[in-house]
Design an enzyme around this catalytic site. Sequence first.
Site, mmCIF file in Angstrom:
data_model
loop_
_atom_site.group_PDB
_atom_site.id
_atom_site.type_symbol
_atom_site.label_atom_id
_atom_site.label_comp_id
_atom_site.label_asym_id
_atom_site.label_seq_id
_atom_site.Cartn_x
_atom_site.Cartn_y
_atom_site.Cartn_z
ATOM 1 N N ASP A 61 0.701 -1.173 0.169
ATOM 2 C CA ASP A 61 0.006 -0.091 -0.094
ATOM 3 C C ASP A 61 0.895 1.334 -0.023
ATOM 4 O O ASP A 61 1.509 1.614 0.895
ATOM 5 C CB ASP A 61 -0.717 0.054 1.102
ATOM 6 C CG ASP A 61 -1.741 1.110 1.365
ATOM 7 O OD1 ASP A 61 -2.643 1.086 0.316
ATOM 8 O OD2 ASP A 61 -1.712 1.978 1.896
ATOM 9 N N THR A 94 -3.318 5.462 -3.848
ATOM 10 C CA THR A 94 -1.990 6.174 -3.335
ATOM 11 C C THR A 94 -0.910 6.255 -4.098
ATOM 12 O O THR A 94 -0.080 6.884 -4.132
ATOM 13 C CB THR A 94 -1.979 5.769 -1.864
ATOM 14 O OG1 THR A 94 -1.829 4.371 -1.633
ATOM 15 C CG2 THR A 94 -3.200 6.122 -1.069
ATOM 16 N N THR A 95 -0.687 4.821 -4.772
ATOM 17 C CA THR A 95 0.296 4.755 -5.475
ATOM 18 C C THR A 95 0.505 5.497 -6.728
ATOM 19 O O THR A 95 1.407 6.017 -6.967
ATOM 20 C CB THR A 95 0.784 2.939 -5.479
ATOM 21 O OG1 THR A 95 0.563 2.272 -4.496
ATOM 22 C CG2 THR A 95 2.140 2.843 -6.219
ATOM 23 N N ASP A 386 -9.217 -0.435 1.870
ATOM 24 C CA ASP A 386 -9.134 0.012 0.567
ATOM 25 C C ASP A 386 -10.505 -0.258 -0.227
ATOM 26 O O ASP A 386 -11.287 0.247 -0.827
ATOM 27 C CB ASP A 386 -8.061 -0.383 -0.297
ATOM 28 C CG ASP A 386 -6.721 0.536 0.181
ATOM 29 O OD1 ASP A 386 -6.701 1.428 1.235
ATOM 30 O OD2 ASP A 386 -5.885 0.060 -0.420
HETATM 31 P P1 ADP Z 1 -3.098 2.314 -6.047
HETATM 32 O O1 ADP Z 1 -2.181 2.327 -4.720
HETATM 33 O O2 ADP Z 1 -2.632 3.387 -6.897
HETATM 34 O O3 ADP Z 1 -4.320 1.629 -5.943
HETATM 35 P P2 ADP Z 1 -2.479 -0.576 -6.948
HETATM 36 O O4 ADP Z 1 -1.251 -1.297 -6.500
HETATM 37 O O5 ADP Z 1 -3.577 -0.821 -6.074
HETATM 38 O O6 ADP Z 1 -1.959 1.024 -6.703
HETATM 39 O O7 ADP Z 1 -2.792 -0.312 -8.291
HETATM 40 C C1 ADP Z 1 -3.972 0.017 -8.793
HETATM 41 C C2 ADP Z 1 -3.845 -0.152 -10.277
HETATM 42 O O8 ADP Z 1 -4.022 -1.496 -10.704
HETATM 43 C C3 ADP Z 1 -5.179 0.478 -11.108
HETATM 44 O O9 ADP Z 1 -4.586 1.332 -12.235
HETATM 45 C C4 ADP Z 1 -6.161 -0.571 -11.471
HETATM 46 O O10 ADP Z 1 -6.869 -0.427 -12.710
HETATM 47 C C5 ADP Z 1 -4.766 -1.785 -11.856
HETATM 48 N N1 ADP Z 1 -5.286 -3.109 -11.854
HETATM 49 C C6 ADP Z 1 -6.160 -3.606 -10.763
HETATM 50 N N2 ADP Z 1 -6.666 -4.991 -11.131
HETATM 51 C C7 ADP Z 1 -6.066 -4.989 -12.423
HETATM 52 C C8 ADP Z 1 -5.907 -6.207 -13.298
HETATM 53 N N3 ADP Z 1 -6.323 -7.354 -12.935
HETATM 54 N N4 ADP Z 1 -5.290 -6.092 -14.306
HETATM 55 C C9 ADP Z 1 -4.645 -4.919 -14.861
HETATM 56 N N5 ADP Z 1 -4.613 -3.717 -14.074
HETATM 57 C C10 ADP Z 1 -5.194 -4.046 -12.705
HETATM 58 MG MG MG Z 2 -5.262 0.314 -4.967
#
Ligand code: ADP
Ligand code: MG
Length: 519
Positions: A61, A94-95, A386
């Site tokens: 996270d 957040t990332t 989240d």
């Molecule tokens: P954040 O802290 O920004 O939420 P995450 O590590 O949760 O970071 O990643 C979020 C990103 O991953 C988003 O752009 C989301 O659309 C993408 N994402 C989630 N599930 C998938 C998937 N199955 N395939 C591709 N991208 C995905």
């Molecule tokens: Mg996320």
Amino acid sequence: MGGQPMFIMSEDSQRTQGRDAQSSNIMAGKAVAESVRTTLGPRGMDKMLVDSGGDVVITNDGATILNEMDIEHPAAQMIVEVSDSQEEEVGDGTTTAAVLAGNLLGEAEDLIEQDVHATTIVEGYHEAAGIALEAIDEQVNEADVDDEILRQVAESSMTGKGTGGLTAASLAETVVEAIRHVDTDAGVARDNVTVHTQIGASSNATELVPGIVVDEEPAHDGMPSAVEDASIAVLDVELDVRTGDVDAEYAIDSIDQLNAAIDAEEGELEGYAETVAESGADVVFTTEDVADRVANALANEGVLVFEGLGDSDARQVASATGARRVGDLDDLEDSDFGSADRIHTETYGDDDLAFVEGGAAAETVTVFVRGGTEHIVDELERAIGDALDVVATALESGEVVPGAGATEISIADKIREEAAGIEGRKQLAVTAFADAVDIVPRTLAANTGRDPIDVLVDLRAAHDAEGRAGLITTGDEVTIGDPFEHGVVDPADVKREAIESATEAATMIARIDDVIAAE
Ligand code: ADP
Ligand code: MG
């Protein structure tokens, strides 16, 4: 003045000016954003953070990582604030927000080197952010946000998180059920969903408790482990011999006097037990202690008692059952009682838990999750937190956008299109913003072991041909496709907030040309 230098600041303060100030701030901001880049997306890696005391946190996270990192540089601290405000406003992304802010700074650095003035960069970035928000609006789903879409939102936010043996899909189901439960005409009462994690079993069990869970065990072994249709008293009363009496010095010089003192104490204790038993309460929660004799007597009456409750637990029990907290046993009245359909205690390893279900004032639900170790349950708790946030956000606004980088591809595309009509050097800044937004699909590609440039080219081509294109990860497969068709969806507000907070931080940092630090 005679050529004497004039000091307007303390001699100890440090001052950095002009390009030096700009580039050191930008470097610090970029470095912080870079540190979370590898955690983005379903194939993102985890970070292990060890503090000076040796405590370990393992997480994926962004906000958690940045907060644990103990960052001191003021500009770097602003990136931490980006992810904090993202967490606070929408609970996810957040990332993305931190990485975007870092890349906006990187692009700003290049522009400064090309002699584009900071003011022009700031103007261009703001204009581009406006176009980005329009692009997000254009990507919003047309269909209603139903449970199926909400489950997809939850699952997309949890994919790639350390959810132990639980699948994101099964957790998503529980998360949506929880949010539906607290969805009222006045909006989603997100605060009425709590998460209770329990260490000790493998993380293959989640359940939704229609009520609350508190870490408490019965005050006596002989008490019932379950009570149905319970009348509940929540007390701030010590059911023990008053401390004052114990401390007082007895001038005891005969057996009779000793017996009288003992009788007095017993009488007091019996009095407590009787008052409680006669009040009609089936279950008693008290923040103070209960003497063994009182507990024993109440056990014989079939009353279930929990002692030494923390203040916040007492408050939670009172609000979930509709009980009014009472500070003096003599004041206890029927109207102070709360009620619940069922209260039962369960033992998990070394822990005893009390489940208070179906309370009279029960708007609260608890997502009860078990996991093997502390690290697993901690990360599970963050992931579920989240997911609850994004489902609440999506349900409230009714707006979701395609994930997997697709929204960012269309944002960058729209900005580049409109940049053509923007005059002068500002056009460079607007275009640079589009390049910065590309960081999301690029990073998703890099984190799945793909070549970012190849993927970007393919995504743009697919976007031009079909309108929506993301880099979808399903199980072991990574394909380019329409995220809506694959159920990869993010709340529109998560994307909006990321654009806004990243732009704000990057423009603020880029505008600084003088750093004056007190020693
Ligand atoms: P954040 O802290 O920004 O939420 P995450 O590590 O949760 O970071 O990643 C979020 C990103 O991953 C988003 O752009 C989301 O659309 C993408 N994402 C989630 N599930 C998938 C998937 N199955 N395939 C591709 N991208 C995905
Ligand atoms: Mg996320």
